[in-house]
Write an enzyme that holds these catalytic residues in place. Structure first.
Site, PDB file in Angstrom:
ATOM      1  N   SER A 131       1.739   1.757   2.083  1.00 26.44           N
ATOM      2  CA  SER A 131       2.686   1.244   1.099  1.00 26.44           C
ATOM      3  C   SER A 131       1.964   1.136  -0.237  1.00 26.44           C
ATOM      4  O   SER A 131       0.728   1.089  -0.293  1.00 26.44           O
ATOM      5  CB  SER A 131       3.188  -0.138   1.534  1.00 26.44           C
ATOM      6  OG  SER A 131       3.890  -0.780   0.488  1.00 26.44           O
ATOM      7  N   TYR A 134       1.045  -8.724   4.591  1.00 25.79           N
ATOM      8  CA  TYR A 134       1.543  -7.345   4.529  1.00 25.79           C
ATOM      9  C   TYR A 134       0.622  -6.475   3.668  1.00 25.79           C
ATOM     10  O   TYR A 134       0.227  -5.376   4.080  1.00 25.79           O
ATOM     11  CB  TYR A 134       2.959  -7.346   3.953  1.00 25.79           C
ATOM     12  CG  TYR A 134       3.615  -5.988   3.916  1.00 25.79           C
ATOM     13  CD1 TYR A 134       4.173  -5.431   5.055  1.00 25.79           C
ATOM     14  CD2 TYR A 134       3.696  -5.269   2.720  1.00 25.79           C
ATOM     15  CE1 TYR A 134       4.787  -4.184   5.026  1.00 25.79           C
ATOM     16  CE2 TYR A 134       4.304  -4.023   2.677  1.00 25.79           C
ATOM     17  CZ  TYR A 134       4.849  -3.486   3.826  1.00 25.79           C
ATOM     18  OH  TYR A 134       5.447  -2.249   3.784  1.00 25.79           O
TER      19      TYR A 134
END
Length: 341
Positions: free
Chosen positions: A177, A190
């Protein structure tokens, strides 16, 4: 002599770099359709294929002639993906696999080898997000995030890489990401897991290139993707959230072209470079303006006692995952450049 040798090594390094840069410039102007490899007949494993981006990837890979194997904790989602792929004329198999359980990963890998064959394309797509402030995040949720988003990459690679090395052929895709490039509030666990996924890919690539074994790796860093159930309500400015179809197309193209990195959208590569040029207060101010809240609808605190063990590894599906809009996206006609060879 040592001094002259050092100068010679530096000059040699610069000459090699110049040659590589020229080659990359030439490759840049070659249309992608001429650089794409065929994956017809390859066995491709997609983790988190029971919905969202994983389902879209499965449909595209099958459309290109690959035999797709789907792993997910969501059995109903797996069945739906298999049904959609087969309805589109593709070959697909599904297995319930708990990516938080290393032994389950190894067990299912052995079953696939026996029942289907040798996996040559591994796409580590499964991912989860808690979307809570660091001190409000229960320990179990942090462990779950790390298990699914990065530790499962280790176990799947260890399960399938030996066979790839034997055959001197394979490709490992790590879906990370842009949160693996910059820090975002409410995404501490995350971001950490995605930074780790990027490090895993780069270090593994270095080892594989040293072995000269013709096994490629690609790390994918997309911006927030809508309609996947993870960042549907993110409050962000300037850059619109991404269509999962666009991301799926880009991942498949990057894999087929043996690209090392895929930043989505591509123009963000420039902003990432500027991160290291500007003072930190400028970078922090920009990031806060870009992403006001990554998880505005998430409750501020969830106690660990409310977490069900079986739900720990479930990748959430979007509210309209089975709705008409998503179904149309999943079954839409793939572009001509993505048809079977």
């Amino acid at each position: 002599m040592t001094y002259l040798r050092t100068i010679g090594e530096v000059i040699g390094f610069l000459l090699v770099c110049a040659v590589v840069i020229v080659k990359d410039i030439v490759k840049f102007f070659i249309p992608k359709r001429y650089k794409m490899k065929s994956i017809n007949g390859e066995i491709a494993l997609v983790t988190g294929g029971g919905g969202g981006l994983g389902r879209l990837l499965s449909l595209r890979l099958a459309n290109l002639g690959a035999i797709v194997v789907v792993w997910d904790i969501n059995e109903a989602g797996i069945e739906e993906t298999v049904k959609l792929v087969r309805a589109a004329g593709g070959s697909c198999y599904g297995y319930v696999c708990d990516l938080c359980d290393r032994e389950d990963i190894y067990k299912k890998a052995r079953i696939i080898k026996e029942e289907i064959g040798k996996v040559t394309i591994l796409i580590n797509n499964a991912g989860i997000v808690t979307g809570m402030k660091f001190l409000d995040t229960p320990d179990k949720l942090i462990i779950r995030t790390m298990d699914v988003n990065v530790m499962s990459h280790f176990w799947t690679a260890k399960a399938f890489l030996p066979t790839m090395l034997e055959n001197k052929k394979g490709h490992i895709v790590s879906v990370a990401s842009l949160a693996g490039q910059v820090g975002i509030q409410k995404l501490v666990d995350y971001c950490t897991s995605k930074f780790a996924a990027m490090g895993f890919d780069e270090a593994l690539r270095m080892e594989l290139e040293n072995e000269e074994c013709n096994i490629h790796t690609t790390v994918v860093c997309p911006y927030f993707i809508r309609s996947t159930g993870m960042f549907d309500d993110v409050r962000a400015s300037y850059i619109p959230t991404l269509s999962p179809n666009v991301v799926a197309d880009r991942i498949v193209t990057a894999m087929r072209c043996n690209e090392k990195y895929a930043i989505i959208p591509g123009y963000l590569q420039i902003l990432l470079a500027l991160k290291w040029l500007f003072p930190w207060p400028c970078v922090a101010m920009f990031l806060r303006g870009l992403v006001q809240d990554a998880s505005p609808s998430h409750p501020s605190f969830v106690t660990a006692a409310t977490i069900n063990t079986k739900e720990m590894c479930t990748v959430p599906l979007s509210k309209d995952q089975n709705g008409a809009v998503i179904h149309q996206q999943l079954t839409r006609r793939v572009s001509s450049s993505e048809r079977k060879p």
